[in-house]
Design a protein around this motif. Structure first.
Motif, short mmCIF file in Angstrom:
data_model
loop_
_atom_site.label_atom_id
_atom_site.label_comp_id
_atom_site.label_asym_id
_atom_site.label_seq_id
_atom_site.Cartn_x
_atom_site.Cartn_y
_atom_site.Cartn_z
N LEU A 110 0.86 -1.17 0.00
CA LEU A 110 0.00 0.00 0.00
C LEU A 110 0.90 1.22 0.00
O LEU A 110 1.76 1.37 0.87
N ARG A 111 0.71 2.09 -1.00
CA ARG A 111 1.45 3.35 -1.09
C ARG A 111 0.45 4.48 -0.92
O ARG A 111 -0.39 4.70 -1.79
N PHE A 112 0.55 5.18 0.20
CA PHE A 112 -0.36 6.27 0.53
C PHE A 112 0.34 7.60 0.25
O PHE A 112 1.49 7.78 0.66
N THR A 113 -0.34 8.52 -0.42
CA THR A 113 0.20 9.86 -0.63
C THR A 113 -0.92 10.87 -0.44
O THR A 113 -1.99 10.73 -1.03
N HIS A 114 -0.65 11.88 0.40
CA HIS A 114 -1.55 13.03 0.48
C HIS A 114 -0.89 14.11 -0.38
O HIS A 114 0.00 14.83 0.07
N VAL A 115 -1.30 14.17 -1.63
CA VAL A 115 -0.72 15.09 -2.61
C VAL A 115 -1.06 16.52 -2.20
O VAL A 115 -2.22 16.86 -2.00
N GLY A 116 -0.04 17.33 -2.05
CA GLY A 116 -0.21 18.71 -1.64
C GLY A 116 0.14 18.95 -0.18
O GLY A 116 0.35 20.09 0.23
N LEU A 117 0.21 17.89 0.61
CA LEU A 117 0.63 18.01 2.00
C LEU A 117 2.15 17.91 2.01
O LEU A 117 2.73 16.83 2.07
N VAL A 118 2.79 19.06 1.88
CA VAL A 118 4.24 19.14 1.74
C VAL A 118 4.82 19.94 2.91
O VAL A 118 4.08 20.67 3.59
N PRO A 119 6.13 19.82 3.17
CA PRO A 119 6.72 20.49 4.32
C PRO A 119 6.53 22.00 4.39
O PRO A 119 6.57 22.56 5.48
N GLY A 125 3.40 19.21 9.72
CA GLY A 125 3.86 18.50 10.91
C GLY A 125 2.74 17.77 11.62
O GLY A 125 2.80 16.57 11.87
N ALA A 126 1.66 18.49 11.94
CA ALA A 126 0.54 17.89 12.67
C ALA A 126 -0.20 16.87 11.79
O ALA A 126 -0.58 15.80 12.27
N CYS A 127 -0.40 17.19 10.53
CA CYS A 127 -1.19 16.31 9.67
C CYS A 127 -0.43 15.04 9.29
O CYS A 127 -1.01 13.95 9.29
N SER A 128 0.86 15.15 8.99
CA SER A 128 1.62 13.94 8.69
C SER A 128 1.74 13.07 9.93
O SER A 128 1.66 11.84 9.84
N THR A 129 1.86 13.69 11.09
CA THR A 129 1.91 12.94 12.34
C THR A 129 0.59 12.22 12.58
O THR A 129 0.56 11.10 13.08
N ALA A 130 -0.53 12.83 12.20
CA ALA A 130 -1.85 12.21 12.35
C ALA A 130 -2.08 11.10 11.33
O ALA A 130 -2.68 10.07 11.65
N TRP A 131 -1.61 11.29 10.10
CA TRP A 131 -1.80 10.26 9.08
C TRP A 131 -1.10 8.96 9.46
O TRP A 131 -1.60 7.87 9.18
N LEU A 132 0.06 9.06 10.05
CA LEU A 132 0.87 7.87 10.34
C LEU A 132 0.10 6.82 11.15
O LEU A 132 0.03 5.66 10.72
N PRO A 133 -0.50 7.15 12.31
CA PRO A 133 -1.23 6.11 13.03
C PRO A 133 -2.50 5.64 12.31
O PRO A 133 -2.91 4.49 12.47
N TYR A 134 -3.10 6.50 11.50
CA TYR A 134 -4.28 6.06 10.76
C TYR A 134 -3.90 5.09 9.65
O TYR A 134 -4.47 4.01 9.54
N VAL A 135 -2.96 5.48 8.80
CA VAL A 135 -2.61 4.65 7.64
C VAL A 135 -1.74 3.47 8.04
O VAL A 135 -2.03 2.33 7.67
#
Length: 153
Positions: A110-119, A125-135
Motif C-alpha cells: 500500500l502506497r499512501f500519498t496526500h498530494v499537496g501536504l508538503v513540508p 507536521g501535525a497532519c503527517s503525524t496524524a496520518w501515520l497512526p491512521y494509515v
C-alpha cells in the motif's frame, strides 16, 4: 493487461507491505469508518460520491471519490476543508488523497500519498503525524486482522 504507473506528485507519503491480497487492501481502504476516527457521512465506494469527515473541533473535510480501480487505486479529492489549528483553515482544499495498491509476492504494497501536504504548508507536521497512526496503524490493522484501530490518541 497494462497498468497505470502511480503518479509522483509531491506530498506526504508512506508505504508498507502486507500478506493480504490487493483486493483485501482495497476493500479495507474503502471501509473508511473502520479505520478513521471521527464522523464519516456519505458514500466512500462510488466514483463521484462525496463524503464528509469531522473530528471536532479541529478537523472538517469533504472528499469526492475521483478514482476507484479495484485492487489497484483509490483517489479522493478534498473539495472543502476547515482545520482549526492553522492560519489557513482551508489548507487541505484542492489536495488529493491517494492509495496505490501494488501486488507484490504473495501480498500487496500500500502506497499512501496526500498530494499537496508538503513540508512548506503549515499543517504538514501535525497532519503527517496524524496520518501515520491512521494509515500505518489503524488501516494496516484492518487489512491484517479485520479490526481497525481508529483512535490512536
Amino acid at each position: 493487461m497494462t497498468t497505470q504507473a502511480p503518479r509522483t506528485e509531491r506530498g506526504y507519503s508512506t508505504s508498507y507491505t502486507v500478506e493480504q491480497s490487493p483486493d483485501e487492501v482495497y476493500a479495507a481502504v474503502l471501509d473508511v469508518r473502520a479505520w478513521w476516527t471521527g464522523e464519516v457521512e456519505g458514500r466512500t465506494d462510488e466514483v463521484g460520491a462525496e463524503f464528509t469527515y469531522r473530528h471536532p473541533p479541529q478537523h472538517y473535510s469533504r472528499q469526492r471519490v475521483t478514482e476507484l480501480n479495484p485492487g489497484r487505486r483509490v483517489v479522493w479529492q478534498v473539495t472543502d476543508s476547515l482545520l482549526s489549528f492553522v492560519s489557513d483553515p482551508a489548507e487541505w482544499t484542492g489536495s488529493e488523497i491517494v492509495f496505490d495498491i501494488v501486488p507484490v509476492g504473495g501480498g500487496a504494497e500500500l502506497r499512501f500519498t496526500h498530494v499537496g501536504l508538503v513540508p512548506d504548508v503549515e499543517c504538514f507536521g501535525a497532519c503527517s503525524t496524524a496520518w501515520l497512526p491512521y494509515v500505518n496503524g489503524s488501516l494496516r490493522s484492518l487489512v491484517t486482522t479485520g479490526q481497525g484501530l481508529p483512535d490512536p490518541w
